[in-house]
Design an enzyme around this catalytic site. Structure first.
Site, PDB file in Angstrom:
ATOM      1  N   GLU A  87       0.715  -1.247   0.217  1.00  0.00           N
ATOM      2  CA  GLU A  87       0.116  -0.041   0.095  1.00  0.00           C
ATOM      3  C   GLU A  87       0.821   1.426   0.126  1.00  0.00           C
ATOM      4  O   GLU A  87       0.835   2.026   1.103  1.00  0.00           O
ATOM      5  CB  GLU A  87      -0.885  -0.053   1.191  1.00  0.00           C
ATOM      6  CG  GLU A  87      -1.983  -1.133   1.119  1.00  0.00           C
ATOM      7  CD  GLU A  87      -3.197  -1.204   2.307  1.00  0.00           C
ATOM      8  OE1 GLU A  87      -3.277  -0.241   3.183  1.00  0.00           O
ATOM      9  OE2 GLU A  87      -3.828  -2.037   2.379  1.00  0.00           O
ATOM     10  N   GLU A 105      -5.013  -8.691   0.938  1.00  0.00           N
ATOM     11  CA  GLU A 105      -5.726  -8.129   2.069  1.00  0.00           C
ATOM     12  C   GLU A 105      -7.439  -8.011   1.809  1.00  0.00           C
ATOM     13  O   GLU A 105      -7.485  -7.376   0.808  1.00  0.00           O
ATOM     14  CB  GLU A 105      -5.235  -7.151   2.696  1.00  0.00           C
ATOM     15  CG  GLU A 105      -3.694  -7.319   3.291  1.00  0.00           C
ATOM     16  CD  GLU A 105      -3.240  -5.994   3.931  1.00  0.00           C
ATOM     17  OE1 GLU A 105      -4.212  -5.232   4.571  1.00  0.00           O
ATOM     18  OE2 GLU A 105      -2.158  -5.834   3.951  1.00  0.00           O
TER      19      GLU A 105
HETATM   20  C1  BG6 Z   1      -4.002  -2.279   5.463  1.00  0.00           C
HETATM   21  C2  BG6 Z   1      -2.681  -2.537   6.023  1.00  0.00           C
HETATM   22  O1  BG6 Z   1      -4.171  -0.965   5.120  1.00  0.00           O
HETATM   23  O2  BG6 Z   1      -5.190  -2.555   6.562  1.00  0.00           O
HETATM   24  C3  BG6 Z   1      -2.381  -3.110   7.337  1.00  0.00           C
HETATM   25  O3  BG6 Z   1      -1.967  -3.125   4.980  1.00  0.00           O
HETATM   26  C4  BG6 Z   1      -3.560  -2.730   8.349  1.00  0.00           C
HETATM   27  O4  BG6 Z   1      -1.232  -2.996   7.899  1.00  0.00           O
HETATM   28  C5  BG6 Z   1      -4.948  -2.799   7.917  1.00  0.00           C
HETATM   29  O5  BG6 Z   1      -3.342  -3.139   9.506  1.00  0.00           O
HETATM   30  C6  BG6 Z   1      -6.088  -2.818   8.583  1.00  0.00           C
HETATM   31  O6  BG6 Z   1      -6.210  -1.301   8.603  1.00  0.00           O
HETATM   32  P1  BG6 Z   1      -6.368  -0.581  10.175  1.00  0.00           P
HETATM   33  O7  BG6 Z   1      -5.873   0.731  10.112  1.00  0.00           O
HETATM   34  O8  BG6 Z   1      -7.515  -1.013  10.721  1.00  0.00           O
HETATM   35  O9  BG6 Z   1      -5.405  -1.262  10.916  1.00  0.00           O
END
Ligand code: BG6
Length: 458
Positions: free
Chosen positions: A162, A360
């Site tokens: 990202e 993800e």
């Molecule tokens: C993604 C990232 O943006 O989302 C992770 O690659 C991150 O590192 C995940 O933890 C969830 O987002 P957040 O901000 O709720 O942790």
């Protein structure tokens, strides 16, 4: 109905070094920022309080196996491997990553390795971070060292996770260090990240390694409020800024001409060197990781721009709250499973149908303890979330999209940037006091789905 997936489909999850490992030599921007402004972190919990993967990697890999993962993505910490970013390699880090990679392979879990997941070594930030081209070179050296050390056993590499997020967080919207608000500096950071990516790809190709190299992008399909041309134009600009600023260089080897023209007309372009174009063209990837959490809905602006305010992407659109949208209230993100399908179709039709996978997808929920039944979190909402997204992914594959797998965020509840442990994402519950790990219902559901390479849904 039964949803079956292609043979050798990748089932797994993703995590990152800083969010899981703990105990580290080599300061990052997160350690530095937390030491100075702990109030910016949920409940004052910083990056030292992780899920202790550095100690528990072996038992954690056993748990991955229990979840029937055939693949798992994590990152190497640049600051752990090379504490000052550019100098000596830390032998303890080399041993640690060797052990993790070997154990994953021995357990039949293919390691997917990211080189940079938001964790800039502080020594590199002190000389300007991604604003400084010397950091681009330092990153390229670090990447090459990783390929040399681990390239015989890691066959799937990702230069960045990202990359737009540190741009947004650090240089536009004030949620990452160094908390700058300045579009041209943001554009420079984004541009240099693309150059760093391309240099790593170049080094990988030059080494003739057996595997493949790609990048992980968080793609947010941009939906206009309506088909009114002003709304459509707003969505187009949002797409250019947040998706195509990375998607086009890594898949097409060049920036969209209308993005360049737009930034030029507002005098926001980073300074470029003539040879950069060749380098960017060499940065084309073999495999795209897609992180998908939420769509972006926009409309044309309702008000005039304040010309005294800092130049921002929002000069060209307003956010649009679609009536009836489904929300994850804990994270404030819309849940819109068809977005996954729209991303895949866009890649199929406009980018030559590249090899890709969902790297993800996930749902962070607060206070999951309230769902404990007989000692286990019964996270039915997460099972629904996953199965809904998988049905759209399945539809994409059935229409010819080249999507090779599905990884969830994340394996064990982990530390999250500014939100610490507020929202839990894991297949496995982490007890912060005891570090005890307990598989949630969704973990069992996922294990069965991975084993069968299919699932049933009405
Ligand atoms: C993604 C990232 O943006 O989302 C992770 O690659 C991150 O590192 C995940 O933890 C969830 O987002 P957040 O901000 O709720 O942790």
């Amino acid at each position: 109905m039964k949803y079956a997936f292609p043979d050798n489909f990748w089932w797994g999850s993703a995590s990152s070094a800083l969010q899981t490992e703990g105990a580290r030599e080599g300061e990052t921007t997160w350690d530095y920022w937390f030491a100075r402004e702990p109030n910016r972190f949920h409940n004052g919990v910083g990056p030292q309080q992780t899920s202790t993967f550095y100690q528990h990697w072996k038992t954690d890999i056993q748990l991955l196996k229990q979840l029937n993962h055939n693949s798992f993505r994590t990152s190497i910490s640049w600051a752990r491997l090379i504490p000052d970013g550019i100098g000596e390699v830390n032998p303890d880090a080399v041993d640690f990553y060797h052990q993790v990679i070997d154990e994953l392979n021995e357990q039949g879990i293919t390691p997917f390795i990211t080189l940079f997941h938001f964790d800039m070594p502080m020594a590199m930030q002190e000389i300007g971070g991604w604003e400084n081209r010397d950091v681009v070179d330092a990153y390229a050296r670090y990447a090459q060292i990783c390929f040399e050390l681990f390239g015989d056993r890691v066959l799937h590499w990702f230069t960045f996770n990202e990359p737009i997020v540190p741009v947004e967080g650090g240089y536009l919207y004030d949620f990452h260090y160094p908390n700058v608000v300045d579009f041209r500096r943001a554009a420079t950071v984004a541009y240099h990240t693309v150059l760093a990516h391309a240099k790593a790809v170049q080094a990988y190709r030059a080494g003739h390694y057996a595997g493949e190299i790609g990048i992980v992008l968080n793609l947010t399909p941009s939906y206009p409020r309506s088909q009114n041309p002003t709304d459509v134009k707003a969505a187009h600009v949002a797409d250019l800024m947040f998706n195509r600023s990375f998607l086009d260089p890594v898949l097409r080897g060049e920036y969209p001409a209308d993005l360049v023209a737009l930034l030029k007309s507002y005098d926001q372009l980073p300074s470029c060197k003539p040879e950069d174009g060749f380098l960017i063209a060499e940065g084309k990837i073999d495999l795209l990781g897609i992180n998908f959490y939420q769509p972006r809905r926009v409309k044309c602006r309702d008000s005039a721009v304040n010309p005294q305010a800092p130049f921002m992407p929002e000069w060209f659109f307003d956010s649009y709250e679609m009536p009836g949208r489904k929300m994850n209230p804990y994270r404030g993100w819309e849940i819109y499973a068809p977005g996954i399908y729209d991303i895949l179709i866009n890649l199929r039709d406009n980018y030559g149908n590249p090899r890709c996978f969902i790297s993800e997808n996930g749902m962070g929920v607060e206070n999951e303890q309230r769902f404990i039944e007989n000692g286990q979190i019964n996270d039915q909402y997460r099972i629904e979330f996953i199965s809904e997204h998988l049905t759209w992914l399945h539809k994409g594959i059935s229409e010819g999209c080249n999507c090779l797998g599905y990884h969830m965020w994340t394996f064990i509840d982990n530390w999250s940037w500014c939100n610490a442990y507020k929202n839990r994402y894991g297949f496995i519950q982490l007890d912060l006091e005891t570090q005890q790990r307990t598989i949630k219902k969704s973990g069992e559901w996922f294990a069965a789905t991975a084993l069968n390479n299919s699932f049933e849904k009405e």
